[in-house]
Design a protein around this motif. Structure first.
Motif, PDB file in Angstrom:
ATOM      1  N   ALA A 156       1.167   3.840  -3.095  1.00 38.78           N
ATOM      2  CA  ALA A 156       0.878   5.267  -2.902  1.00 38.78           C
ATOM      3  C   ALA A 156       2.013   6.139  -3.409  1.00 38.78           C
ATOM      4  O   ALA A 156       1.789   7.238  -3.918  1.00 38.78           O
ATOM      5  CB  ALA A 156       0.615   5.558  -1.420  1.00 38.78           C
ATOM      6  N   VAL A 179      -8.389   0.796  -1.194  1.00 33.29           N
ATOM      7  CA  VAL A 179      -8.189   1.679  -0.033  1.00 33.29           C
ATOM      8  C   VAL A 179      -7.047   2.654  -0.311  1.00 33.29           C
ATOM      9  O   VAL A 179      -7.148   3.851  -0.018  1.00 33.29           O
ATOM     10  CB  VAL A 179      -7.916   0.863   1.249  1.00 33.29           C
ATOM     11  N   THR A 180      -5.981   2.157  -0.907  1.00 29.53           N
ATOM     12  CA  THR A 180      -4.851   3.026  -1.258  1.00 29.53           C
ATOM     13  C   THR A 180      -5.312   4.128  -2.190  1.00 29.53           C
ATOM     14  O   THR A 180      -4.952   5.298  -2.022  1.00 29.53           O
ATOM     15  CB  THR A 180      -3.716   2.204  -1.903  1.00 29.53           C
ATOM     16  N   GLN A 190      -8.314   5.386  -2.522  1.00 29.42           N
ATOM     17  CA  GLN A 190      -9.160   6.328  -1.782  1.00 29.42           C
ATOM     18  C   GLN A 190      -8.309   7.302  -0.976  1.00 29.42           C
ATOM     19  O   GLN A 190      -8.576   8.500  -0.950  1.00 29.42           O
ATOM     20  CB  GLN A 190     -10.097   5.559  -0.843  1.00 29.42           C
ATOM     21  N   GLU A 191      -7.289   6.811  -0.338  1.00 29.52           N
ATOM     22  CA  GLU A 191      -6.510   7.630   0.583  1.00 29.52           C
ATOM     23  C   GLU A 191      -5.335   8.351  -0.071  1.00 29.52           C
ATOM     24  O   GLU A 191      -4.918   9.410   0.398  1.00 29.52           O
ATOM     25  CB  GLU A 191      -6.016   6.775   1.756  1.00 29.52           C
ATOM     26  N   ALA A 192      -4.796   7.783  -1.145  1.00 28.69           N
ATOM     27  CA  ALA A 192      -3.597   8.372  -1.756  1.00 28.69           C
ATOM     28  C   ALA A 192      -3.829   8.862  -3.182  1.00 28.69           C
ATOM     29  O   ALA A 192      -2.959   9.508  -3.747  1.00 28.69           O
ATOM     30  CB  ALA A 192      -2.452   7.363  -1.734  1.00 28.69           C
ATOM     31  N   ALA A 218       0.834  -1.208   0.000  1.00 33.70           N
ATOM     32  CA  ALA A 218       0.000   0.000   0.000  1.00 33.70           C
ATOM     33  C   ALA A 218       0.868   1.258   0.000  1.00 33.70           C
ATOM     34  O   ALA A 218       0.604   2.200  -0.763  1.00 33.70           O
ATOM     35  CB  ALA A 218      -0.933   0.002   1.212  1.00 33.70           C
TER      36      ALA A 218
END
Length: 143
Positions: free
Chosen positions: A76, A105-106, A108-110, A72
């Motif tokens: 990113a 998830v990566t 979404q966040e990065a 992850a």
């Protein structure tokens, strides 16, 4: 002589080799140990004897989870090494679906551009892993 073709007279190198094989499975771990012997020896020795054991032998997370965290972060950052840890995750029982969830998830966040690049690398990593396992199976069948 170990199963990767190298002699580990130095206990720190033997520990490092065993750690790589725990991280990446016997087959891929042996391939990586070979690369460590053939590359920049000083840096590789440091990775194998110091950094690797210090981080990857810690308690608290199982190896598959550690692989997910590493991939992850590398995804990113858009790093090529993402494939390396995807293959490690496969060797530790991860499924493609689980790795895809890590990438979602990566993303979404990065940011989704880095996740999309990592998804392309997942195709490559999965193909490399399958080819390695097929080569190994063929070698065992021939023996």
């Amino acid at each position: 002589m170990s199963d990767d073709g190298y002699t580990y007279d130095d206990p720190d190198l033997a520990r490092g080799a065993a750690n790589f094989k725990r991280m990446f499975g016997e087959i891929y771990g042996a391939e990586l140990c070979k690369q460590l012997h053939e590359g920049p020896v000083g840096m590789n020795r440091f990775v194998m004897t110091q950094i690797g054991p210090m981080v990857w032998e810690r308690e608290g997370l199982d190896m598959k989870t550690r692989m997910f965290v590493a991939l992850a972060v590398l995804a990113a950052l858009g790093r090529e090494e993402t494939r390396f840890f995807m293959r490690g995750a496969f060797c530790n029982g991860a499924t493609r679906a689980e790795i895809e969830e890590v990438l979602i998830v990566t993303g979404q966040e990065a940011g989704f551009p880095c996740a999309a690049l990592a998804a392309k690398r997942l195709d490559e990593a999965e193909a490399q892993h399958a080819a390695m396992m097929a080569r190994h199976a063929a070698g065992k069948d021939a023996a």
